[in-house]
Design an enzyme around this catalytic site. Structure first.
Site, PDB file in Angstrom:
ATOM      1  N   ASP A   1     -16.137  17.973 -18.773  1.00  0.00           N
ATOM      2  CA  ASP A   1     -16.038  18.079 -17.311  1.00  0.00           C
ATOM      3  C   ASP A   1     -16.120  19.544 -16.866  1.00  0.00           C
ATOM      4  O   ASP A   1     -16.726  19.853 -15.835  1.00  0.00           O
ATOM      5  CB  ASP A   1     -14.719  17.466 -16.821  1.00  0.00           C
ATOM      6  CG  ASP A   1     -14.614  16.001 -17.209  1.00  0.00           C
ATOM      7  OD1 ASP A   1     -15.662  15.338 -17.295  1.00  0.00           O
ATOM      8  OD2 ASP A   1     -13.486  15.528 -17.433  1.00  0.00           O
TER       9      ASP A   1
ATOM     10  N   ASN B   1     -23.246  13.874 -23.669  1.00  0.00           N
ATOM     11  CA  ASN B   1     -22.978  14.286 -25.044  1.00  0.00           C
ATOM     12  C   ASN B   1     -23.823  13.443 -25.997  1.00  0.00           C
ATOM     13  O   ASN B   1     -24.599  12.578 -25.575  1.00  0.00           O
ATOM     14  CB  ASN B   1     -21.475  14.240 -25.352  1.00  0.00           C
ATOM     15  CG  ASN B   1     -20.913  12.828 -25.298  1.00  0.00           C
ATOM     16  OD1 ASN B   1     -21.631  11.838 -25.476  1.00  0.00           O
ATOM     17  ND2 ASN B   1     -19.615  12.710 -25.040  1.00  0.00           N
TER      18      ASN B   1
ATOM     19  N   SER C   1     -12.316  26.385 -22.291  1.00  0.00           N
ATOM     20  CA  SER C   1     -11.431  25.285 -21.883  1.00  0.00           C
ATOM     21  C   SER C   1     -10.752  24.595 -23.063  1.00  0.00           C
ATOM     22  O   SER C   1      -9.682  24.020 -22.890  1.00  0.00           O
ATOM     23  CB  SER C   1     -12.207  24.245 -21.059  1.00  0.00           C
ATOM     24  OG  SER C   1     -12.995  23.428 -21.899  1.00  0.00           O
TER      25      SER C   1
END
Ligand code: RIB
Length: 330
Positions: A252, A186, A282
């Site tokens: 993840d 990130n 997600s």
């Protein structure tokens, strides 16, 4: 097929397995402040195990290598591996199973403190025992919740695509990235590893990623999607707009799905596009593994005429699909 009748693993994850203890709050407490939170949720987590679950739900044959303690938490994590059809190469060590204390605020942001426990006690001879498994995998995923020498050895053993997610980020020894084929990170991790002061936005991320000495770098940008930098090629893959409930497992999910798509032979652009969609899905549910989509959910979002990735981001498309396909109590 393995002796147990499972498919030979295409994706091998070597990494952490934690039990996540999560509480929701209206706002994060300041230092010295006490706030009241929701009921405590206890769920399987850990960056390594999360990535393994995300890849398995995309249909990849997955093996997980890690360590747990001889305790109730370790049993919970092994149960999750079994339930997801992941080949279990965890070793039991005389240390408590890893645990994470997670706080999620009303906007879906989180803070996480990890007590590594067994994750820092993976024996070297265990890696020797699974050397062929690692060497034979199409994609090998690693992160930094295990010891650095474990990560280095695994990347050296990998003959397929060796992937590192440098989280939690730390300054790495010189030459550590030499065996990394694909780095997924990130913006915070990119700023640390590149030493670049300004990695913000698509252009900043691309420029900083290009300074890293790794063949392919994929930077996740949260709501802005992801960028891929590989050789002279650069792509920005925008994310569909979604209603954020909890971002805990988004990174993840992205890594696990990326690995699953690469392992089935698709290229990095398709893998990253799919991973962006899965990551967006997600964050619409609470939890890490609890929120990870299965392949049918991601595929439907990609089907012709439905894909929010084919044109401008469309929360309507994604959420309309969600409400059609998901039973209210799922
Ligand atoms: O990336 C999210 C994960 O970080 C959590 O599941 C927690 O266990 C920590 O490892």
């Amino acid at each position: 097929m393995t002796a147990e009748g499972q498919r030979e693993p295409q994706v091998v994850v070597v990494g952490s397995a934690n039990v996540d203890r999560t509480v929701r709050v209206d706002g994060f407490p300041r230092p010295g402040e006490t706030v009241m939170g929701s009921e405590l949720a206890t769920t399987p987590g850990g960056k390594g195990l999360n990535q393994a679950v995300a890849a398995a739900r995309m249909g990849a044959a997955v093996a997980f290598v890690g360590a747990v303690g001889d305790d109730r938490d370790g049993a919970l994590l092994r149960d999750r591996l079994r339930a997801e059809g992941i080949v279990d190469h965890t070793v039991t060590v005389p240390v408590a199973t890893g645990a994470a204390s997670i706080v999620v605020d009303a906007s879906g942001e989180n803070t996480i403190v990890v007590s590594p426990g067994a994750n820092h006690a993976i024996p070297t001879d265990h890696l020797d025992a699974v050397a062929d498994l690692i060497g034979g995998a199409a994609v090998v995923l690693t992160q930094l919740e295990t010891d650095l020498d474990v990560v280095a050895r695994v990347l050296a053993l990998a003959s397929g695509t060796g992937v590192l997610t440098p989280a939690p980020v730390q300054n790495l020894p010189a030459g550590f990235l030499a065996d990394v084929d694909l780095l997924t990170l990130n913006e915070v991790e990119l700023a640390t590893l590149s030493g670049q002061p300004d990695v913000a936005g698509v252009e900043g991320a691309m420029a900083a990623a290009a300074t890293l000495d790794v063949a392919t770098v994929v930077v996740t940008l949260g709501a802005a999607g992801a960028v891929v930098v590989t050789g002279d090629d650069r792509w920005h893959l925008p994310a569909p707009a979604v209603e954020v409930v909890d971002t805990t497992g988004a990174g993840d999910t992205f890594c696990g799905v990326l690995a699953a798509v690469l392992a089935r032979g698709d290229d990095i652009e398709m893998a990253a596009r799919t991973a962006v969609t899965a990551g967006a899905l997600s964050v619409t549910r609470a939890g890490a593994q609890e929120a990870m989509p299965t392949a049918d959910r991601v595929t439907v979002v990609h089907s012709p005429g439905q894909s929010p990735l084919a044109g401008p981001s469309s929360s309507a498309t994604l959420l309309a699909w969600e409400s059609r396909s998901t039973p209210p109590d799922a």
